[in-house]
Design an enzyme around this catalytic site. Structure first.
Site, PDB file in Angstrom:
ATOM      1  N   THR B  53       0.777  -1.246   0.000  1.00  0.00           N
ATOM      2  CA  THR B  53       0.000   0.000   0.000  1.00  0.00           C
ATOM      3  C   THR B  53       0.806   1.292   0.000  1.00  0.00           C
ATOM      4  O   THR B  53       1.560   1.499  -0.917  1.00  0.00           O
ATOM      5  CB  THR B  53      -1.019   0.016   1.148  1.00  0.00           C
ATOM      6  OG1 THR B  53      -0.318  -0.388   2.306  1.00  0.00           O
ATOM      7  CG2 THR B  53      -2.151  -0.908   0.871  1.00  0.00           C
ATOM      8  N   THR B  54       0.648   2.132   0.998  1.00  0.00           N
ATOM      9  CA  THR B  54       0.921   3.563   0.827  1.00  0.00           C
ATOM     10  C   THR B  54       2.366   3.947   0.488  1.00  0.00           C
ATOM     11  O   THR B  54       3.304   3.522   1.150  1.00  0.00           O
ATOM     12  CB  THR B  54       0.497   4.307   2.106  1.00  0.00           C
ATOM     13  OG1 THR B  54      -0.778   3.829   2.478  1.00  0.00           O
ATOM     14  CG2 THR B  54       0.453   5.787   1.882  1.00  0.00           C
TER      15      THR B  54
END
Lengths: 309, 279
Positions: B53-54
């Site tokens: 993810t991020t």
């Protein structure tokens, strides 16, 4: 294709060899030397700033040098990069070795030599820098696919034999980078001058690169412009460290060579030399005379004395 | 005659063909090694593999910093706690990945070899826009897999020596699953926690802040993303796992030293805990 008259296999191979050897001998030479801090490539070119290079990076620890017909060795260079990158991509970076690349080149050149009308007029050197100097590998592969595992140094191209003789007399294993460049240039310049005198090789006709032993991952690095100038015009003029050093020299010789160990700003660090270097077999006490500039392009006047094959 | 040369030159024809792209070469000689060339069964496969993810990136005078958290998830499971999502793709660029982790990492490996391959064959590096477009081609090739849930979306950043403003050579590019390339101004974020990270970054980022402040802003925005997004991992004090950060300057791309990241992350945690916030 028309059927040629009968020619014996021997004759065909001899003709092809002669063609390749003549082509290679016409060109300028390349020297590859193992020195304390890695492997050094020096190529004599018409114009070092050109993009037509004789020396190239193949992989993390592997470099490539070639002499002969540009389009042919550039083909081989590209193929080598593809071979190495593909192997590294599908296995791991550590699984790419100079030996396996040299073998592929040998196979390729051998097939071209035996199966095609015209052989490649090239001679190439695949160098792999090791963790220590004793594990450096230099492979010389000639136009017919013969492969040789050379120790210490390789010189290829026009008049390579005479240059090899010169370098054999002055080479030591524990050279610093500046010393290695100086010796390499001296060997390349030793042939082709007027009356057998050494030539003067201007900096802008030298293509210099190293595989730096201490650099992590990609060891290949080009040295050009001011950095090369600084190495070439270091405190000691060409030939000086060896002046008067006869065979069986004592440790005093180390004092003569000491200025070369001074670090040059912006230069890759040279490995420290062992305490007692022994100068071997150098009886050449002559100061190299500056040769006429007009002789710079006169290399290879005698194609038959090529050191290839 | 041509035919004969191709067969007998000792090396397969693809090795002697012209061109300087490694991907094109693989497509000729070993297409099975390319991501996105495999046939997939016709059902959604998104739940089978971990996702990453991020990722956040921000420019500062003289360079650009990119950071990523360390968590990979599979549905509600944490698949990996210490995954690396930001990589140096060559000497002057970095790339971070969000999406299907396996395909993304394969793509980054290929991209890295692609850049190095071009550099070795041509003797010069690709322009920054060239690198960004090359990455877009790879994303585009993955569109089929993306539609079955195995999407990969990278964030790309680097130094452009020919930048319009020499004092600000750092540039950031974001992508969509169809291979669209969009240059971002100043800062950007991708992945499931990007909404929170970008909102946090927006408040603290300013064009003239130095490297230290930018590193702090990145770590803080990742903290905020982890705060609100379950698929993003925050600093893990128990296992001593902290975000991966890379900085690119004219000297090259280098990982921000672990000590520095740890110090910044601990400072952020200390500041947040001192406020006794209950929200």
């Amino acid at each position: 294709m028309t059927m040629p008259f009968y020619a014996s296999v021997e004759q065909i191979m001899r003709d092809r060899s002669e063609l390749a050897r003549k082509g290679i001998a016409r060109g300028r030479s390349v020297a590859v030397l193992s020195y304390a801090g890695g492997v050094l490539f020096i190529a004599e070119t018409q114009n070092a700033s050109t993009a037509l290079r004789k020396v190239s990076e193949i992989y993390d620890r592997i470099g490539f040098a070639a002499v002969g017909r540009y389009s042919e060795f550039d083909n081989l260079r590209t193929a080598g990069i593809r071979l190495a990158d593909m192997r590294g991509y599908s296995y791991d970076r550590r699984d790419v070795s100079g030996r396996q690349l040299a073998n592929s080149y040998a196979h390729a050149l051998n097939s071209i030599f035996t199966e095609q009308q015209k052989p490649y007029e090239v001679e190439i050197c695949v160098a792999e820098v090791g963790k220590s100097q004793s594990s450096d590998q230099l492979y010389r592969i000639t136009y017919d696919g013969s492969i040789a595992d050379e120790r210490n140094f390789v010189i290829m191209g026009g008049q390579a034999e005479a240059m090899t003789l010169t370098l054999r007399g002055i080479y030591r294993a524990d050279l610093s980078l500046a010393e290695a460049i100086e010796l390499g240039v001296r060997a390349l310049a030793s042939v082709g001058g007027n009356n057998g005198e050494p030539r003067q090789l201007p900096t802008d006709q030298l293509e210099v690169a190293i595989l730096d032993r201490d650099r992590p991952l990609r060891a290949f690095k080009r040295i050009a412009g001011p950095a090369l100038e600084a190495l070439l015009t270091s405190d000691t003029p060409v030939g000086a460290p060896f002046e008067g050093v006869a065979e069986g020299a004592t440790e005093d010789a180390a004092g003569d060579a000491a200025p070369l160990l001074d670090p040059h700003p912006g230069q890759p660090p040279a490995m420290p030399r062992p305490d007692d270097p022994v100068a071997t077999g150098d009886t050449d006490a002559d100061e190299p005379a500056a040769a006429d500039d007009s002789t710079a392009g006169a290399a290879g006047s005698d194609p038959d004395s090529s050191g290839s094959a | 005659m041509n035919e004969r040369v191709r067969v007998t030159s000792g090396l397969p024809a693809a090795f002697l063909a012209s061109g300087s792209s490694f991907t094109d070469f693989l497509g000729e000689s070993a297409p099975h090694l390319l991501p996105g060339r495999r046939a997939l069964p016709p059902h959604v496969a998104g739940d089978l593999a971990p996702t990453a993810t991020t990722i956040v990136a921000a420019t500062y005078p003289g360079g650009v910093v990119m950071g990523g958290d360390r968590r990979a998830t599979m549905g509600n499971y944490i698949a990996q706690r210490d995954i690396q999502k930001v990589y140096a793709s060559d000497e002057f660029s970095v790339v971070g990945i969000a999406g299907s982790a396996g395909i993304a990492i394969e793509m980054i490996r290929l991209f890295t070899v692609e850049l190095e391959h071009f550099e070795k064959i041509e003797g010069t590096t690709l322009s920054l826009d060239g690198k960004a477009n090359r990455l877009a081609t790879m994303i585009r090739g993955n569109l089929g897999a993306a539609m079955q849930g195995l999407a990969v979306v990278p964030l790309f950043a680097g130094i452009d020596p020919e930048s319009a403003d020499p004092a600000r050579p750092g540039r950031i590019f974001s992508y969509d699953v169809t291979g669209g390339v969009y240059e971002e101004f100043g800062y950007a974020s991708i992945g499931s926690g990007s909404m929170f990270a970008k909102s946090a970054l927006k408040k603290v980022w300013a064009p003239d802040r130095d490297r230290e402040a930018t590193v702090r802003a990145i770590v803080e925005s990742l903290y905020d993303a982890a705060d609100d997004d379950s698929a993003t991992g925050g600093p893990d004090l128990v296992r001593r796992l902290f975000p991966t950060l890379y900085a690119v300057t004219a000297e090259g791309a280098a990982r921000v030293p672990e000590d520095e990241v740890v110090a910044v992350a601990e400072a952020v945690i200390a500041e947040r805990s001192s406020g006794h916030r209950t929200d």
